[in-house]
Design a protein around this motif. Structure first.
Motif, PDB file in Angstrom:
ATOM      1  N   LEU A   1      31.463 -62.513   9.747  1.00  0.00           N
ATOM      2  CA  LEU A   1      32.492 -62.785   8.736  1.00  0.00           C
ATOM      3  C   LEU A   1      31.830 -63.225   7.431  1.00  0.00           C
ATOM      4  O   LEU A   1      30.656 -63.591   7.427  1.00  0.00           O
ATOM      5  N   GLY A   2      32.576 -63.170   6.350  1.00  0.00           N
ATOM      6  CA  GLY A   2      32.076 -63.625   5.057  1.00  0.00           C
ATOM      7  C   GLY A   2      31.571 -65.059   5.153  1.00  0.00           C
ATOM      8  O   GLY A   2      32.203 -65.894   5.790  1.00  0.00           O
ATOM      9  N   GLY A   3      30.402 -65.299   4.563  1.00  0.00           N
ATOM     10  CA  GLY A   3      29.862 -66.651   4.530  1.00  0.00           C
ATOM     11  C   GLY A   3      29.061 -67.048   5.751  1.00  0.00           C
ATOM     12  O   GLY A   3      28.646 -68.207   5.892  1.00  0.00           O
ATOM     13  N   THR A   4      28.796 -66.104   6.653  1.00  0.00           N
ATOM     14  CA  THR A   4      28.024 -66.457   7.860  1.00  0.00           C
ATOM     15  C   THR A   4      26.512 -66.305   7.658  1.00  0.00           C
ATOM     16  O   THR A   4      25.739 -66.447   8.594  1.00  0.00           O
TER      17      THR A   4
ATOM     18  N   PHE B   1      21.759 -64.090   3.115  1.00  0.00           N
ATOM     19  CA  PHE B   1      20.658 -65.065   3.229  1.00  0.00           C
ATOM     20  C   PHE B   1      19.546 -64.466   4.095  1.00  0.00           C
ATOM     21  O   PHE B   1      18.361 -64.540   3.758  1.00  0.00           O
TER      22      PHE B   1
ATOM     23  N   ASN C   1      19.627 -70.667  10.799  1.00  0.00           N
ATOM     24  CA  ASN C   1      20.262 -71.118  12.040  1.00  0.00           C
ATOM     25  C   ASN C   1      19.747 -70.220  13.179  1.00  0.00           C
ATOM     26  O   ASN C   1      18.974 -69.272  12.948  1.00  0.00           O
TER      27      ASN C   1
ATOM     28  N   GLN D   1      20.359 -66.356  12.770  1.00  0.00           N
ATOM     29  CA  GLN D   1      19.563 -65.774  11.688  1.00  0.00           C
ATOM     30  C   GLN D   1      18.104 -65.663  12.123  1.00  0.00           C
ATOM     31  O   GLN D   1      17.455 -64.646  11.894  1.00  0.00           O
TER      32      GLN D   1
ATOM     33  N   ARG E   1      17.860 -61.362   2.225  1.00  0.00           N
ATOM     34  CA  ARG E   1      16.927 -61.769   1.162  1.00  0.00           C
ATOM     35  C   ARG E   1      15.613 -62.266   1.765  1.00  0.00           C
ATOM     36  O   ARG E   1      14.533 -62.008   1.227  1.00  0.00           O
TER      37      ARG E   1
HETATM   38  N1  LIG Z   1      20.630 -71.113   7.126  1.00  0.00           N
HETATM   39  C1  LIG Z   1      21.156 -71.446   5.952  1.00  0.00           C
HETATM   40  N2  LIG Z   1      20.782 -72.587   5.351  1.00  0.00           N
HETATM   41  C2  LIG Z   1      21.291 -72.957   4.161  1.00  0.00           C
HETATM   42  N3  LIG Z   1      22.206 -72.236   3.479  1.00  0.00           N
HETATM   43  C3  LIG Z   1      22.624 -71.073   4.024  1.00  0.00           C
HETATM   44  C4  LIG Z   1      22.115 -70.620   5.276  1.00  0.00           C
HETATM   45  N4  LIG Z   1      22.715 -69.438   5.566  1.00  0.00           N
HETATM   46  C5  LIG Z   1      23.536 -69.177   4.540  1.00  0.00           C
HETATM   47  N5  LIG Z   1      23.479 -70.140   3.608  1.00  0.00           N
HETATM   48  C6  LIG Z   1      24.268 -70.230   2.373  1.00  0.00           C
HETATM   49  O1  LIG Z   1      25.625 -70.021   2.716  1.00  0.00           O
HETATM   50  C7  LIG Z   1      26.291 -69.266   1.715  1.00  0.00           C
HETATM   51  C8  LIG Z   1      26.888 -68.006   2.340  1.00  0.00           C
HETATM   52  O2  LIG Z   1      25.819 -67.201   2.851  1.00  0.00           O
HETATM   53  P1  LIG Z   1      25.729 -65.640   2.549  1.00  0.00           P
HETATM   54  O3  LIG Z   1      26.098 -65.338   1.142  1.00  0.00           O
HETATM   55  O4  LIG Z   1      24.402 -65.202   3.027  1.00  0.00           O
HETATM   56  O5  LIG Z   1      26.880 -65.121   3.520  1.00  0.00           O
HETATM   57  P2  LIG Z   1      27.375 -63.637   3.770  1.00  0.00           P
HETATM   58  O6  LIG Z   1      27.599 -63.523   5.236  1.00  0.00           O
HETATM   59  O7  LIG Z   1      26.447 -62.674   3.158  1.00  0.00           O
HETATM   60  O8  LIG Z   1      28.772 -63.633   3.018  1.00  0.00           O
HETATM   61  P3  LIG Z   1      29.599 -62.366   2.432  1.00  0.00           P
HETATM   62  O9  LIG Z   1      29.813 -61.422   3.570  1.00  0.00           O
HETATM   63  O10 LIG Z   1      30.868 -63.000   1.942  1.00  0.00           O
HETATM   64  O11 LIG Z   1      28.768 -61.788   1.338  1.00  0.00           O
HETATM   65  C9  LIG Z   1      25.258 -68.964   0.643  1.00  0.00           C
HETATM   66  O12 LIG Z   1      25.364 -69.936  -0.377  1.00  0.00           O
HETATM   67  C10 LIG Z   1      23.929 -69.130   1.368  1.00  0.00           C
HETATM   68  O13 LIG Z   1      22.896 -69.510   0.482  1.00  0.00           O
END
Ligand SMILES: Nc1ncnc2c1ncn2[C@@H]1O[C@H](COP(=O)(O)OP(=O)(O)OP(=O)(O)O)[C@@H](O)[C@H]1O
Length: 207
Positions: A74-77, A81, A47, A50, A84
């Motif tokens: 926040l978690g899941g943002t 991703f 997005n 990112q 990595r």
């Molecule tokens: N741009 C994107 N396109 C597709 N899937 C995405 C994208 N960004 C994140 N995701 C997916 O969304 C989910 C949550 O992303 P991610 O685990 O990176 O979040 P996080 O911010 O690290 O969460 P947490 O803090 O809870 O660990 C994952 O399954 C990831 O693969």
């Protein structure tokens, strides 16, 4: 009569065959971390936030600049991703990128991830001392010296200063984090002064 090579001080006196073998093994292990196709392709799915974070950090990595970042969200943002994709990008170019987490199953979150207390010897109880017992002649110094990027997911603020001290000593540099590009992820809502309630990922530059 010529001089002995030992008199030039090129190799530390206490360096043994086993040290050299271990050093090589650790470096080889680090260099042979699998780069997953999906992490390389993640760039195409980013997005806007990112993509911005990836571009800013990558630019500094490949320009050999020194900078520290906090990735806040926040978690899941999509923070992991992003990490990595950064690790995959650097490793696919045959550079070292060190990935660390504070606890948990490191490699399931970040490929090649290691628990920070075992890799950097950061004390668990920082109230007593924040000194990390790492020798300048260790494998770690070589690895840090060769690494283009250090990522620490879920970094507690209290340990960040200990990492700064360690990198400055090992890299023999007064630059912040010893002149490396370092990316921290974690919950900085309570500690960073500029926080504004947001549901998206944010990139904060420290220095
Ligand atoms: N741009 C994107 N396109 C597709 N899937 C995405 C994208 N960004 C994140 N995701 C997916 O969304 C989910 C949550 O992303 P991610 O685990 O990176 O979040 P996080 O911010 O690290 O969460 P947490 O803090 O809870 O660990 C994952 O399954 C990831 O693969």
């Amino acid at each position: 009569m010529g001089k002995s090579i030992a008199s030039f001080g090129l190799v530390p006196n206490d360096l043994s065959f086993f040290d050299v073998e271990n050093q090589t093994r650790e470096l080889l292990a680090e260099r042979s971390i699998t780069v997953h196709e999906k992490d390389l392709n993640a760039i195409t799915l980013f997005n806007e936030k990112q993509r911005h974070a990836f571009e800013v950090i990558s630019h500094l990595i490949y320009e050999n600049k020194n900078r520290a970042f906090f990735v806040d969200g926040l978690g899941g943002t999509g923070k992991s991703f992003l990490y990595r994709a950064l690790l995959a990008d650097v490793r696919s170019k045959w550079y070292l990128a060190l990935a660390m987490i504070t606890s948990g199953i490191a490699t399931s979150i970040l490929p090649g991830g290691r628990i920070v207390h075992s890799r950097f010897k950061i004390p668990i109880d920082l109230s007593e001392s924040r000194e990390c017992k790492v020798s300048k002649q260790s494998n770690l110094t070589v690895m840090i010296g060769e690494s283009k990027l250090i990522i620490w997911n879920e970094a507690p603020m209290s340990a960040i200063e200990a990492l700064n001290d360690l990198l400055q000593v090992l890299m023999n540099s007064s630059k912040i984090f010893g002149g490396k590009v370092v990316v921290f992820g974690g919950d900085f809502r309570q500690t960073l002064p500029l926080f504004v309630e947001e549901s998206n990922l944010r990139l904060l530059m420290l220095a």
